[in-house]
Design an enzyme around this catalytic site. Structure first.
Site, PDB file in Angstrom:
ATOM      1  NE  ARG A 154      -3.318   8.460  -3.662  1.00 19.94           N
ATOM      2  CZ  ARG A 154      -1.976   8.710  -3.604  1.00 19.94           C
ATOM      3  NH1 ARG A 154      -1.336   7.860  -3.480  1.00 19.94           N
ATOM      4  NH2 ARG A 154      -1.553  10.034  -3.665  1.00 19.94           N
ATOM      5  CB  THR A 214      -2.479   4.226   1.793  1.00 22.76           C
ATOM      6  OG1 THR A 214      -2.674   5.032   0.924  1.00 22.76           O
ATOM      7  CG2 THR A 214      -3.599   3.348   2.225  1.00 22.76           C
ATOM      8  CB  ILE A 219      -1.081   0.071   1.047  1.00 25.35           C
ATOM      9  CG1 ILE A 219      -0.348  -0.005   2.662  1.00 25.35           C
ATOM     10  CG2 ILE A 219      -1.987  -1.045   1.233  1.00 25.35           C
ATOM     11  CD1 ILE A 219      -1.273  -0.075   3.768  1.00 25.35           C
ATOM     12  CG  ASP A 220      -0.103   4.421  -2.562  1.00 22.12           C
ATOM     13  OD1 ASP A 220       0.609   3.505  -3.296  1.00 22.12           O
ATOM     14  OD2 ASP A 220      -1.322   4.907  -3.066  1.00 22.12           O
ATOM     15  CE  LYS A 221       6.794   8.985   2.997  1.00 20.97           C
ATOM     16  NZ  LYS A 221       7.624  10.169   2.594  1.00 20.97           N
TER      17      LYS A 221
END
Length: 365
Positions: free
Chosen positions: A272, A173, A169-171
């Protein structure tokens, strides 16, 4: 190159070059998918020997592990390493990414571990932590922490920058990730992600309201032709990869909405970019335009309210709430849940208070 030589080439699918993506925002799923059609003049040969001869930097042991876990299909049917390939066989295989030559330094970083056994570990990642090293983030990552926490396991002793990872998962998130602790679990989890049988639900605060309580967003996602740090929806399907996001409205605030998103596919920045494409950027998502006032009044008091919310939540309002899959050893369905982090709770509380005050004012008026 002869027609048969072209026919017999390995074709890579779903492989992502992590060096091509900034700030650790790599693809959500960390596996490779290859396909090959055997040429017409091929003599009978063991499947593992055939693949090792044709795949660069891929060991026979890695091929055999994939076959043992049902990750290699011949003409759509799982095949063992000993299978003898025949002319025109169609071979497809799914494997976790190979190791990269990057020095991983074990770091004693506290982890919020929701569950752990001999095969898997479920981590509740805090916002701000990069999942794996790369592109300027070579310390303080989840992999650095895991390499320390699991330092007694063979998989985490070789300095692999993707040790145990099958998704990310993104930084900025927060939320749940599953990490494999051995090669068998790694291969079996990778296959589930590739087959889209993993259950993932996210909670997101987005700008705007929705006409319906539930819906589905379908649109190919690929790298933006104008900005390589952004993903882009190719509505006509001319580029990108198939992506599907299902959403359900949980709470309406008028100017923003709390939604639950269920991923059918796992593309980079999927929620997103899908939400932004539909006119609902995530609250305070700077990359996709959600870090400014998109809905609401022009009053200075409202502007100050939004700025206060942004200060409380200095990132996109996205949390990986639940994660479900088939356990790689027991074969049973397992499901894990994570509470909303404090920053999202604080912002939702402010919106609850804002809406309540507005309703009181409307009654008085």
């Amino acid at each position: 190159m002869t027609p048969d030589e072209k026919h017999n080439m390995i074709e890579p699918y779903d492989a992502v070059d992590l060096n091509d993506i900034a700030e650790g925002d790599a693809a959500d799923e960390l596996y490779e998918h290859f396909a090959i059609t055997v040429d017409r003049g091929q003599s009978m040969l063991r499947l593992d020997k055939f693949l090792v001869d044709r795949m660069e930097h891929c060991s026979r042991n890695r091929i055999q592990t994939a076959a043992d876990n049902g990750n290699i299909l011949v003409n759509g049917v799982a095949a063992k390493s000993s299978y003898k390939v025949k002319p025109l066989d169609r071979i497809t295989l799914v494997m976790p990414y190979p190791k990269r030559e990057v020095e991983i330094i074990p770091e004693n970083i506290p982890l919020d571990i929701k569950y752990e056994d001999d095969d898997i570990i479920i981590v509740d990642k805090a916002a701000g932590m990069v999942v794996h090293p790369g592109c300027g983030n070579y310390s303080g990552t989840l992999v650095n922490a895991l390499t320390y926490h699991l330092r007694d396991l063979p998989m985490f002793q070789e300095g692999d920058m993707r040790a145990g990872l099958v998704h990310r998962i993104d930084k900025d998130t927060s939320g749940l990730l599953v990490v494999a602790k051995n090669e068998r679990a790694h291969a079996r989890l990778a296959k589930q992600f590739f087959d889209h049988t993993i259950h993932r639900r996210y909670m997101a605060l987005v700008w705007g309201d929705f006409p319906d309580d539930e819906g589905t967003i379908t649109g190919n996602i690929g790298r933006s032709p104008r900005d390589r740090l952004q993903m882009y929806v190719f509505a006509d399907g001319s580029d990108g990869k198939h992506a599907v996001t299902h959403y359900k409205v949980l709470r309406r605030y008028g100017y923003v909405t709390l939604v639950e998103c269920r991923l059918e596919t796992g593309r980079t920045h999927q929620i997103r970019v899908h939400m932004a494409w539909q006119g609902h950027p995530l609250f305070n998502d700077a990359r996709y335009g959600g870090d400014r006032i998109l809905k609401g009044t022009t009053f200075n008091k409202y502007k100050q309210f939004i700025e206060n919310c942004f200060s409380l939540l200095p990132r996109q309002a996205l949390h990986a709430r639940s994660l479900g899959f088939v356990h790689p050893s027991t074969g049973r369905e397992v499901m894990f849940e994570s509470e909303l982090p404090d920053d999202m709770k604080a912002v939702l509380a402010k919106w609850d208070a804002y809406v309540a005050a507005r309703e009181v004012n409307n009654i008085i008026e």
